[in-house]
Motif scaffolding. Structure first.
Motif, PDB file in Angstrom:
ATOM      1  N   LEU A 223      -3.285  51.596 -28.325  1.00 22.49           N
ATOM      2  CA  LEU A 223      -4.234  52.509 -28.131  1.00 22.49           C
ATOM      3  C   LEU A 223      -5.552  51.973 -27.565  1.00 22.49           C
ATOM      4  O   LEU A 223      -6.088  50.901 -27.930  1.00 22.49           O
ATOM      5  N   LEU A 224      -6.037  52.718 -26.387  1.00 22.71           N
ATOM      6  CA  LEU A 224      -7.313  52.426 -25.814  1.00 22.71           C
ATOM      7  C   LEU A 224      -8.386  53.143 -26.112  1.00 22.71           C
ATOM      8  O   LEU A 224      -8.199  54.324 -26.170  1.00 22.71           O
ATOM      9  N   THR A 225      -9.483  52.763 -26.585  1.00 26.03           N
ATOM     10  CA  THR A 225     -10.753  53.460 -27.023  1.00 26.03           C
ATOM     11  C   THR A 225     -11.869  53.169 -25.827  1.00 26.03           C
ATOM     12  O   THR A 225     -11.901  51.954 -25.241  1.00 26.03           O
ATOM     13  N   ARG A 226     -12.620  54.013 -26.004  1.00 21.53           N
ATOM     14  CA  ARG A 226     -13.903  54.046 -24.763  1.00 21.53           C
ATOM     15  C   ARG A 226     -14.647  52.826 -25.205  1.00 21.53           C
ATOM     16  O   ARG A 226     -14.951  52.182 -24.036  1.00 21.53           O
ATOM     17  N   GLU A 227     -14.933  52.492 -26.486  1.00 22.00           N
ATOM     18  CA  GLU A 227     -15.651  51.368 -26.749  1.00 22.00           C
ATOM     19  C   GLU A 227     -15.098  50.096 -26.276  1.00 22.00           C
ATOM     20  O   GLU A 227     -15.867  49.163 -25.624  1.00 22.00           O
ATOM     21  N   GLN A 228     -13.588  49.835 -26.338  1.00 24.60           N
ATOM     22  CA  GLN A 228     -12.944  48.743 -25.817  1.00 24.60           C
ATOM     23  C   GLN A 228     -13.123  48.599 -24.074  1.00 24.60           C
ATOM     24  O   GLN A 228     -13.341  47.553 -23.839  1.00 24.60           O
ATOM     25  N   LEU A 229     -12.936  49.786 -24.036  1.00 17.63           N
ATOM     26  CA  LEU A 229     -13.073  49.775 -22.239  1.00 17.63           C
ATOM     27  C   LEU A 229     -14.416  49.153 -21.740  1.00 17.63           C
ATOM     28  O   LEU A 229     -14.475  48.459 -20.741  1.00 17.63           O
ATOM     29  N   LEU A 230     -15.352  49.891 -22.298  1.00 17.51           N
ATOM     30  CA  LEU A 230     -16.714  49.746 -21.886  1.00 17.51           C
ATOM     31  C   LEU A 230     -17.251  48.197 -22.081  1.00 17.51           C
ATOM     32  O   LEU A 230     -18.324  47.618 -21.383  1.00 17.51           O
ATOM     33  N   ARG A 231     -16.516  47.378 -22.804  1.00 16.43           N
ATOM     34  CA  ARG A 231     -16.994  46.105 -23.028  1.00 16.43           C
ATOM     35  C   ARG A 231     -16.257  45.069 -21.676  1.00 16.43           C
ATOM     36  O   ARG A 231     -16.750  44.117 -21.637  1.00 16.43           O
TER      37      ARG A 231
END
Length: 207
Positions: free
Chosen positions: A117-125
């Motif tokens: 699962l990819l979250t927006r929070e993970q991506l923005l980091r």
């Protein structure tokens, strides 16, 4: 039932609430009651009838309340069809898909198999966003490298009160919903849950 999926496959199945074992004390010996003492007992028929009537009223009231209890399954509130991304896609593609669909979670698939699962929070980091909201740096990395590798899932028939409990207990923002063939078919987020709790008829959270 809640199941955890990872690149290695299904790894854990558990209920939302662990029930402790019930213990029953050993029965105690009861002294024999003499027949003569039983003969002296004079039941008050009016009192017995009154108690019976009260018990019947309580039963009917409880039955009436249980009939009006609202049970909502995740099937009724999940977002579908499922918006997902392949594990070999890069972060630029994931960012574009999230922005286009206005979502914060992307299940990661290998063909039809859920592996992350990819979250927006993970991506923005991992990326740099310009003042205009466009992705400027870091978009070339594959989704597989930064995705969350353990994904908590549940099936279509799960009561959303159990979902609320799992969200709180494990600090989750979303649950992927699986069909009978173990394929991901939808997703439920905290936002979906809150929207349903705000609707009529009201949902009893404690039953």
């Amino acid at each position: 039932m809640f199941v955890v999926y990872s690149p290695e496959g299904q790894s854990l199945a558990a209920s939302a609430q662990n029930l402790s074992m019930l213990r029953v004390d050993p029965s105690k010996r009861i002294n024999k009651i003499e027949d003569a003492w039983l003969d002296e007992l004079q039941p008050d028929e009016k009192s017995l009838l009154g108690q019976s009537s009260k018990a019947l009223q309580a039963y009917q009231q409880n039955r009436k309340e249980s009939q009006h209890r609202v049970v909502v399954k995740v099937l009724e509130i999940m977002s579908e069809p499922l918006i997902s991304i392949h594990q070999q896609a890069d972060l630029a593609q994931a960012f574009a898909r999230m922005a286009e669909m206005k979502i914060n979670y992307l299940p990661v698939l290998d063909d039809r198999r859920l592996i992350g699962l990819l979250t927006r929070e993970q991506l923005l980091r991992k990326v740099l966003i310009g003042d205009d909201g466009a992705l400027e740096f870091g978009g070339e990395k594959p989704v597989f490298e930064i995705m969350q590798r353990q994904v908590v899932t549940t099936d279509l028939s799960t009561d959303i009160r159990q979902v609320a409990q799992v969200f709180t207990q494990y600090n989750l923002g979303a649950l992927v919903i699986m069909d009978a063939f173990k394929h991901p078919v939808g997703i439920v987020t905290r936002g979906d849950l809150i929207k349903r709790l705000a609707k009529e008829p009201p949902l009893e959270l404690y039953v």
